[in-house]
Design a protein around this motif. Structure first.
Motif, PDB file in Angstrom:
ATOM      1  N   PHE A   4     -43.511 -64.604 -69.999  1.00 26.06           N
ATOM      2  CA  PHE A   4     -44.343 -64.014 -68.954  1.00 26.06           C
ATOM      3  C   PHE A   4     -45.037 -65.126 -68.181  1.00 26.06           C
ATOM      4  CE2 PHE A   4     -43.914 -61.006 -72.363  1.00 26.06           C
ATOM      5  CZ  PHE A   4     -43.691 -59.801 -71.724  1.00 26.06           C
ATOM      6  N   VAL A   5     -45.098 -64.966 -66.873  1.00 25.22           N
ATOM      7  CA  VAL A   5     -45.886 -65.849 -66.027  1.00 25.22           C
ATOM      8  C   VAL A   5     -47.256 -65.209 -65.876  1.00 25.22           C
ATOM      9  CG1 VAL A   5     -46.113 -66.815 -63.704  1.00 25.22           C
ATOM     10  CG2 VAL A   5     -43.852 -66.639 -64.767  1.00 25.22           C
ATOM     11  N   THR A   6     -48.290 -65.987 -66.066  1.00 25.54           N
ATOM     12  CA  THR A   6     -49.642 -65.465 -65.873  1.00 25.54           C
ATOM     13  C   THR A   6     -50.312 -66.213 -64.725  1.00 25.54           C
ATOM     14  OG1 THR A   6     -50.698 -66.984 -67.436  1.00 25.54           O
ATOM     15  CG2 THR A   6     -49.829 -64.916 -68.326  1.00 25.54           C
ATOM     16  N   LEU A  82     -44.712 -56.568 -73.141  1.00 23.92           N
ATOM     17  CA  LEU A  82     -45.746 -56.642 -72.114  1.00 23.92           C
ATOM     18  C   LEU A  82     -47.109 -56.318 -72.718  1.00 23.92           C
ATOM     19  CD1 LEU A  82     -46.656 -56.957 -69.173  1.00 23.92           C
ATOM     20  CD2 LEU A  82     -46.032 -54.563 -68.813  1.00 23.92           C
ATOM     21  N   GLU A 102     -53.087 -61.755 -63.737  1.00 27.78           N
ATOM     22  CA  GLU A 102     -51.849 -61.013 -63.533  1.00 27.78           C
ATOM     23  C   GLU A 102     -50.849 -61.455 -64.591  1.00 27.78           C
ATOM     24  OE1 GLU A 102     -51.888 -60.422 -58.705  1.00 27.78           O
ATOM     25  OE2 GLU A 102     -50.568 -61.929 -59.541  1.00 27.78           O
ATOM     26  N   VAL A 103     -50.044 -60.524 -65.058  1.00 25.00           N
ATOM     27  CA  VAL A 103     -48.979 -60.822 -66.017  1.00 25.00           C
ATOM     28  C   VAL A 103     -47.668 -60.377 -65.388  1.00 25.00           C
ATOM     29  CG1 VAL A 103     -48.082 -60.403 -68.328  1.00 25.00           C
ATOM     30  CG2 VAL A 103     -50.561 -60.481 -67.966  1.00 25.00           C
ATOM     31  N   TRP A 104     -46.777 -61.326 -65.198  1.00 22.03           N
ATOM     32  CA  TRP A 104     -45.477 -61.059 -64.570  1.00 22.03           C
ATOM     33  C   TRP A 104     -44.383 -61.318 -65.590  1.00 22.03           C
ATOM     34  CZ3 TRP A 104     -44.482 -61.146 -58.915  1.00 22.03           C
ATOM     35  CH2 TRP A 104     -45.650 -61.092 -58.154  1.00 22.03           C
ATOM     36  N   PRO A 105     -43.595 -60.310 -65.961  1.00 21.66           N
ATOM     37  CA  PRO A 105     -42.442 -60.568 -66.830  1.00 21.66           C
ATOM     38  C   PRO A 105     -41.500 -61.555 -66.128  1.00 21.66           C
ATOM     39  CG  PRO A 105     -42.866 -58.221 -66.682  1.00 21.66           C
ATOM     40  CD  PRO A 105     -43.729 -58.882 -65.641  1.00 21.66           C
ATOM     41  N   LEU A 106     -41.051 -62.561 -66.857  1.00 27.20           N
ATOM     42  CA  LEU A 106     -40.118 -63.546 -66.319  1.00 27.20           C
ATOM     43  C   LEU A 106     -38.717 -63.108 -66.709  1.00 27.20           C
ATOM     44  CD1 LEU A 106     -39.866 -66.180 -64.774  1.00 27.20           C
ATOM     45  CD2 LEU A 106     -40.156 -67.397 -66.930  1.00 27.20           C
TER      46      LEU A 106
END
Length: 113
Positions: A4-6, A82, A102-106
């Motif tokens: 995950f990109v934060t 997630l 923000e948490v973005w699934p990579l």
């Protein structure tokens, strides 16, 4: 494990309004995440890079996206889901010090022919 990109957003005023004990625990939590393999860093000054139609690179200073709070930092974390990623970032400095993360699934990049 998924990656995950934060993106952490926050400002100094919100940080200073937060109880020092809460901030200290958030920094200790960050240190534990780094020891466990997370990658994280404070955001520097961004540039925008364009190379439309591969016809030439243009670079301009400043961010493309805007937000109510400044970007404070970025991270790459691993978590089973997630929900677990959310639990991890919920105790970080930006999340507890009046900011937001923000948490973005990579997602994996599909192969190209």
């Amino acid at each position: 494990m998924a990656r995950f990109v934060t993106i952490g957003y926050g400002d100094q005023a919100g940080y200073e309004r937060t109880d020092p004990a809460v901030r200290d625990e958030a920094h200790a939590h960050d240190a534990r995440m780094l020891e466990a393999g997370a990658l994280a860093g404070i955001a520097g000054s961004p540039v925008q890079v364009r190379n439309h139609d591969a016809a030439g690179v243009s670079v301009s200073k400043g961010s493309f996206m805007t937000a109510a709070l400044p970007v404070a930092g970025f991270g790459i974390i691993e978590a089973a889901s997630l929900e677990e990623a959310i639990e991890l970032v919920a105790r970080t400095p930006c999340a507890v010090a009046q900011g937001v993360v923000e948490v973005w699934p990579l997602l994996d990049t599909p192969p190209h022919d």
